[in-house]
Each structure stands twice: as C-alpha cells, then as structure tokens.
Design a protein around this motif. Structure first.
Motif, PDB file in Angstrom:
ATOM      1  N   GLY A  33     -14.491   2.124   3.162  1.00 60.81           N
ATOM      2  CA  GLY A  33     -13.909   3.415   3.539  1.00 60.81           C
ATOM      3  C   GLY A  33     -13.057   3.371   4.784  1.00 60.81           C
ATOM      4  O   GLY A  33     -12.813   4.409   5.413  1.00 60.81           O
ATOM      5  N   ILE A  34     -12.577   2.208   5.157  1.00 58.14           N
ATOM      6  CA  ILE A  34     -11.747   2.069   6.358  1.00 58.14           C
ATOM      7  C   ILE A  34     -10.280   2.146   5.958  1.00 58.14           C
ATOM      8  O   ILE A  34      -9.797   1.344   5.157  1.00 58.14           O
ATOM      9  N   GLU A  35      -9.584   3.123   6.511  1.00 63.19           N
ATOM     10  CA  GLU A  35      -8.164   3.310   6.203  1.00 63.19           C
ATOM     11  C   GLU A  35      -7.337   2.892   7.411  1.00 63.19           C
ATOM     12  O   GLU A  35      -7.557   3.364   8.533  1.00 63.19           O
ATOM     13  N   LEU A  36      -6.398   2.012   7.191  1.00 66.90           N
ATOM     14  CA  LEU A  36      -5.517   1.545   8.260  1.00 66.90           C
ATOM     15  C   LEU A  36      -4.402   2.561   8.467  1.00 66.90           C
ATOM     16  O   LEU A  36      -3.914   3.160   7.512  1.00 66.90           O
ATOM     17  N   ASP A  37      -3.990   2.737   9.718  1.00 69.09           N
ATOM     18  CA  ASP A  37      -2.971   3.768   9.987  1.00 69.09           C
ATOM     19  C   ASP A  37      -1.561   3.178  10.045  1.00 69.09           C
ATOM     20  O   ASP A  37      -0.650   3.770  10.601  1.00 69.09           O
ATOM     21  N   TYR A  38      -1.376   2.021   9.443  1.00 62.42           N
ATOM     22  CA  TYR A  38      -0.059   1.398   9.322  1.00 62.42           C
ATOM     23  C   TYR A  38       0.051   0.842   7.907  1.00 62.42           C
ATOM     24  O   TYR A  38      -0.953   0.720   7.177  1.00 62.42           O
ATOM     25  N   GLY A  39       1.250   0.512   7.501  1.00 64.09           N
ATOM     26  CA  GLY A  39       1.451  -0.045   6.178  1.00 64.09           C
ATOM     27  C   GLY A  39       1.030  -1.501   6.102  1.00 64.09           C
ATOM     28  O   GLY A  39       1.042  -2.215   7.104  1.00 64.09           O
ATOM     29  N   VAL A  40       0.640  -1.931   4.905  1.00 65.03           N
ATOM     30  CA  VAL A  40       0.262  -3.324   4.668  1.00 65.03           C
ATOM     31  C   VAL A  40       0.992  -3.835   3.430  1.00 65.03           C
ATOM     32  O   VAL A  40       1.078  -3.141   2.413  1.00 65.03           O
ATOM     33  N   GLU A  41       1.499  -5.043   3.538  1.00 63.26           N
ATOM     34  CA  GLU A  41       2.193  -5.702   2.439  1.00 63.26           C
ATOM     35  C   GLU A  41       1.673  -7.131   2.359  1.00 63.26           C
ATOM     36  O   GLU A  41       1.609  -7.827   3.373  1.00 63.26           O
ATOM     37  N   VAL A  42       1.263  -7.554   1.178  1.00 67.81           N
ATOM     38  CA  VAL A  42       0.822  -8.936   0.971  1.00 67.81           C
ATOM     39  C   VAL A  42       1.784  -9.596  -0.008  1.00 67.81           C
ATOM     40  O   VAL A  42       2.049  -9.050  -1.086  1.00 67.81           O
ATOM     41  N   VAL A  43       2.298 -10.764   0.373  1.00 68.95           N
ATOM     42  CA  VAL A  43       3.313 -11.453  -0.426  1.00 68.95           C
ATOM     43  C   VAL A  43       2.796 -12.800  -0.892  1.00 68.95           C
ATOM     44  O   VAL A  43       2.299 -13.607  -0.092  1.00 68.95           O
ATOM     45  N   ALA A  44       2.901 -13.034  -2.205  1.00 70.59           N
ATOM     46  CA  ALA A  44       2.693 -14.366  -2.760  1.00 70.59           C
ATOM     47  C   ALA A  44       4.084 -14.983  -2.906  1.00 70.59           C
ATOM     48  O   ALA A  44       4.784 -14.751  -3.899  1.00 70.59           O
ATOM     49  N   PHE A  45       4.506 -15.726  -1.881  1.00 66.28           N
ATOM     50  CA  PHE A  45       5.846 -16.300  -1.887  1.00 66.28           C
ATOM     51  C   PHE A  45       5.979 -17.308  -3.026  1.00 66.28           C
ATOM     52  O   PHE A  45       5.055 -18.070  -3.321  1.00 66.28           O
ATOM     53  N   GLY A  46       7.155 -17.316  -3.649  1.00 65.83           N
ATOM     54  CA  GLY A  46       7.354 -18.167  -4.810  1.00 65.83           C
ATOM     55  C   GLY A  46       7.487 -19.635  -4.489  1.00 65.83           C
ATOM     56  O   GLY A  46       6.914 -20.485  -5.169  1.00 65.83           O
ATOM     57  N   ASP A  47       8.233 -19.970  -3.411  1.00 66.95           N
ATOM     58  CA  ASP A  47       8.612 -21.371  -3.200  1.00 66.95           C
ATOM     59  C   ASP A  47       8.571 -21.718  -1.725  1.00 66.95           C
ATOM     60  O   ASP A  47       9.440 -21.298  -0.960  1.00 66.95           O
ATOM     61  N   GLU A  48       7.557 -22.474  -1.321  1.00 66.08           N
ATOM     62  CA  GLU A  48       7.469 -22.965   0.048  1.00 66.08           C
ATOM     63  C   GLU A  48       7.480 -24.483   0.105  1.00 66.08           C
ATOM     64  O   GLU A  48       8.046 -25.078   1.017  1.00 66.08           O
ATOM     65  N   GLU A  49       6.885 -25.113  -0.897  1.00 68.66           N
ATOM     66  CA  GLU A  49       6.760 -26.565  -0.873  1.00 68.66           C
ATOM     67  C   GLU A  49       8.075 -27.280  -1.163  1.00 68.66           C
ATOM     68  O   GLU A  49       8.286 -28.407  -0.723  1.00 68.66           O
ATOM     69  N   GLY A  50       8.948 -26.671  -1.956  1.00 70.13           N
ATOM     70  CA  GLY A  50      10.200 -27.332  -2.308  1.00 70.13           C
ATOM     71  C   GLY A  50      10.024 -28.445  -3.319  1.00 70.13           C
ATOM     72  O   GLY A  50      10.901 -29.299  -3.467  1.00 70.13           O
ATOM     73  N   CYS A  61       0.846  -1.185   0.000  1.00 77.42           N
ATOM     74  CA  CYS A  61       0.000   0.000   0.000  1.00 77.42           C
ATOM     75  C   CYS A  61       0.887   1.242   0.000  1.00 77.42           C
ATOM     76  O   CYS A  61       2.112   1.164   0.165  1.00 77.42           O
ATOM     77  N   ASP A  62       0.271   2.406  -0.174  1.00 78.59           N
ATOM     78  CA  ASP A  62       1.041   3.657  -0.239  1.00 78.59           C
ATOM     79  C   ASP A  62       1.832   3.895   1.038  1.00 78.59           C
ATOM     80  O   ASP A  62       2.980   4.351   0.987  1.00 78.59           O
ATOM     81  N   LYS A  63       1.238   3.605   2.187  1.00 80.48           N
ATOM     82  CA  LYS A  63       1.940   3.829   3.458  1.00 80.48           C
ATOM     83  C   LYS A  63       3.189   2.951   3.553  1.00 80.48           C
ATOM     84  O   LYS A  63       4.247   3.398   4.010  1.00 80.48           O
ATOM     85  N   ALA A  64       3.068   1.701   3.142  1.00 76.90           N
ATOM     86  CA  ALA A  64       4.217   0.796   3.187  1.00 76.90           C
ATOM     87  C   ALA A  64       5.318   1.294   2.255  1.00 76.90           C
ATOM     88  O   ALA A  64       6.507   1.276   2.610  1.00 76.90           O
ATOM     89  N   ARG A  65       4.932   1.744   1.086  1.00 78.17           N
ATOM     90  CA  ARG A  65       5.924   2.233   0.125  1.00 78.17           C
ATOM     91  C   ARG A  65       6.575   3.518   0.602  1.00 78.17           C
ATOM     92  O   ARG A  65       7.722   3.824   0.235  1.00 78.17           O
TER      93      ARG A  65
END
Length: 409
Positions: free
Chosen positions: A108-125, A63-67
């Motif tokens: 219309g709810i704005e969080l007052d901290y940054g948010v980052e969502v990650v689609a990790f590439g490799d967990e299963e191996g 999100c903008d705050k995280a960036r």
C-alpha cells in the motif's frame, strides 16, 4: 516465498528464453528476445506499470504518474546477453526493480513521483557489434548511422528492428526531456570479485569505465600450404597471432588498463590454404581516458610494425567508443543511506564494465547498485547470485524508493 526466492525463480524463468546450448544466449531482436518480453510485460503489469514496446526495441513500463507527465525515476537494465552468458547479467536489473515495485504496491505504499522501468534491447552488442541503441534513444544521443550495422547474416539493425515491431524512423522521438527525469538507477551483478572477497552482499558504484572497440583486418596472400615455401609467406593468421600476443603484453604492462581480443575470423579458413585474411576485434577499457588513449596508440603502432615486417596490410575500424562517466553524488549517497538503513555495508566500487548508464548519463544523473556474484564470474553459464543477496538488494531498492519519496516532498 521470500523476495530473494521469488527473484531467483523469475530469473530462472527468463533464462528459458535462450538459443539452444550452454548458458543463456538471447540476442537483440531475436525470437528469444520477443518471447522474454511477454514475460517481462507480465511482471510490469503486476508492478502497476503499463508495458509498451518502443521504436528502438526497448520494453518500457510506466506507472500512471509517469504517463501523466510527473517527474520520473527511470530504472532498468538490458535483456540481451553474450553468447553462452548467464542468467543475471542485465536481467537482474529488470526483474529486481519490478519485484520491488510489486511489493511496495502490495504494502500500500504509493510513491509521489513517476516510475519507469526499461528492459533495454541491446547493451552487449553481441549481434551487431553496435550497442546501447535503446539507452541512447532515451538519452537523445542516438546515431542513425548505427542502423546500418549488420549481423553475421547481413541483416542490418534497421531491418531487424522493423521485423521486430520497432520503427527506426521514430527513434529520435523517444528522447526524454531532462527536466522530466529524476535520475536513472540500475541494479546489476558486480561482474567481479571485490564484494565476495569483502564478504559483503552489495556495493554502490561511483563511476563506469570508458570503453572502445575496434575491428582490425589483416590481409595477406592465400597459397597452397604444401607447395609454398615458408620464407616469404604472407600468412595473415601468423601476423594476427603476433599482434594479439603484443596486445596481451601491452595490457599486462599498463596499470588500470584491460582489454580483450574476443572474436576472430579467418579466411578462407581451409585446412590446406595459407590464410589470406584475418579479422579480429579489440576491446579496450580504462577509467582514465589518457591511459586508454596511450594504450591504444601503443597497441596499434605495434600491430602496424608487425604487419609491415610480414608484408601484410592492416586496416583499423573503430566500432564503438564511450568515455568513463561518474555516478551522481546524490544517488551514491541515497543508495548508500538505503544500504545502511537495511543493515547492509555500503561499499563504494568502480565498475570495470560498461552499462546503459554510459548513455543515460547524457540525460540525467545515474546511480548503480552492485550485487555480489559467485567467484566474481560473469559472461559465463555458471554466473550466480544467492537468494539472500537478491533479498538484500530488493529491500535496499525498496528503501531507496521510499526515502526518495520523503526527499521530494
């Protein structure tokens, strides 16, 4: 359409990006991986996040705050699957937080901290046998040696990443500053039967299991299957079969200890030739490091004795090891409070599976929310959740995110 129905619709759509065959097969840095990231990037934009493929093959939405450098809560899970896996393992933890953020945005709810969502590439191996590449990159514990691991076609992790659009040389620069991170939260199917037996939709995870993986190579001597007498044969497959049976015996005799021999390769793999070599994998899990250590020693000692008795050689290579980790108390409490505010029982559960939290705990406190799955089934084409449980999990995560705003003010 309800949130639960939307969630299942998205997960159905993501499951289309799979190799042909039963269930979902989507490997790290594959064409299916590339295709599903286009879909996830669209979900991220709808949620108000800017997507970016990082050097390790993760798709990261900020999100903008995280960036802008605000303290940030990281959420997410993995996009990759086992061979012929299900729709929900991993991908649920990508789709659900993005849907929750999208609904909060619409409300219309704005969080007052940054948010980052990650689609990790490799967990299963699954493809390279090494795992947690993306989460270790963010945690600052990435091992460059893991780039040398190779798949069945001889392609290395480093080569696959470059072809995919990653940049192995830049992976160390992905490490997050711990002071900039609030925590890491992952939503995941339980992969077990406890919640279903209790008739509860959700559970809050207290800790993640320790895991280790080994590759055992049993070497004997090939020979003509019709002309070589049975006595004195150095049959690698017979020896390996005895070892695998002993693995099963020790696992069954030891409390809080599970494991599997999941992959087997036989050479020359011919119908009328005595097997000269067998390579098999051994995965061991326990929440207790000492139980896992003793169990491993017992198993390997038994395998060596069996090899010696049949005049076979045995080599053991450790390919992966991660100790059990505890979830952060404050995240356990916060997720439990969110469950209660949404009138959902807040069961406390231990995770017998490993997750990206095994790496992310080196960066920040981790928390996990489990969602009930049908028959406790996972790593299987019939893996399933209900729309009602998906709805409950989405609303609990929304409540958690809103309450975290209050706590940080």
């Amino acid at each position: 359409m309800t949130l639960g129905a939307q969630l299942l619709e998205r997960l159905d759509e993501a499951a289309c990006f799979s190799e042909p065959g039963a269930g979902v097969t989507r490997l790290f840095c594959s064409e299916q991986h590339r295709q599903v990231l286009e879909l996830i990037a669209d979900w991220m934009r709808r949620a108000g996040l800017e997507p970016e493929l990082d050097a390790s093959g993760n798709l990261v939405g900020r999100c903008d705050k995280a960036r802008a450098g605000a303290r940030t809560l990281i959420m997410g899970s993995h996009q990759d699957t086992v061979v012929e896996g299900g729709k929900y393992d991993g991908m649920l933890g990508v789709a659900l937080p993005l849907l929750a953020l999208e609904r909060l945005k619409k409300d219309g709810i704005e969080l007052d901290y940054g948010v980052e969502v990650v689609a990790f590439g490799d967990e299963e191996g699954t493809r390279f046998q090494s795992t947690l590449i993306g989460s270790r990159a963010l945690a600052g514990t990435f091992d460059p040696a893991s780039l040398e691991a190779r798949d069945a076609d001889g392609v290395s992790v480093g080569e696959a990443l470059r072809a995919f659009g990653g940049d192995p040389e830049q992976i160390p620069s992905l490490a997050r500053d711990p002071d900039s991170v609030l925590g890491f939260v992952e939503v995941h199917i339980e992969q077990g039967p406890v919640l279903e037996r209790r008739d509860h939709a959700l559970g809050v995870v207290t800790s993640l299991t320790g895991i280790e993986r080994h590759r055992l190579t049993v070497a004997g001597k090939a020979g003509h299957a019709g002309t070589t007498p049975m006595p004195g044969r150095r049959d690698a497959l017979v020896g390996a079969a005895e070892m695998i049976a002993e693995v099963d015996r020790i696992l069954n005799a030891t409390e809080d200890f599970v494991g599997v021999v999941g992959k087997l390769e036989v050479r020359p793999n011919a119908v009328n030739v005595i097997p000269a070599e067998v390579v098999f994998t051994l995965e061991l899990r326990s929440p207790h490091a000492e139980v896992r250590r003793r169990g491993r020693e017992d198993i390997l000692a038994a395998c060596r004795q069996l090899a010696q008795a049949r005049e076979l050689s045995l080599t053991v290579e450790t390919t992966y090891e991660a100790e059990a980790v505890a979830c952060a108390d404050w995240l356990i409490e916060a997720l439990g409070d969110a469950c209660q505010r949404c009138d959902e029982p807040a069961d406390l559960l231990f995770s017998g599976a490993g997750h990206d939290g095994l790496a992310m705990c080196d960066l920040t406190g981790i928390g996990m929310l489990f969602v009930r799955c049908t028959d406790g089934l996972s790593h299987h084409p019939d893996e399933a959740i209900t729309a009602a449980d998906g709805e409950a999990a989405t609303r609990v995560l929304m409540q958690f995110l809103k309450d975290l705003t209050v706590k940080e003010q």
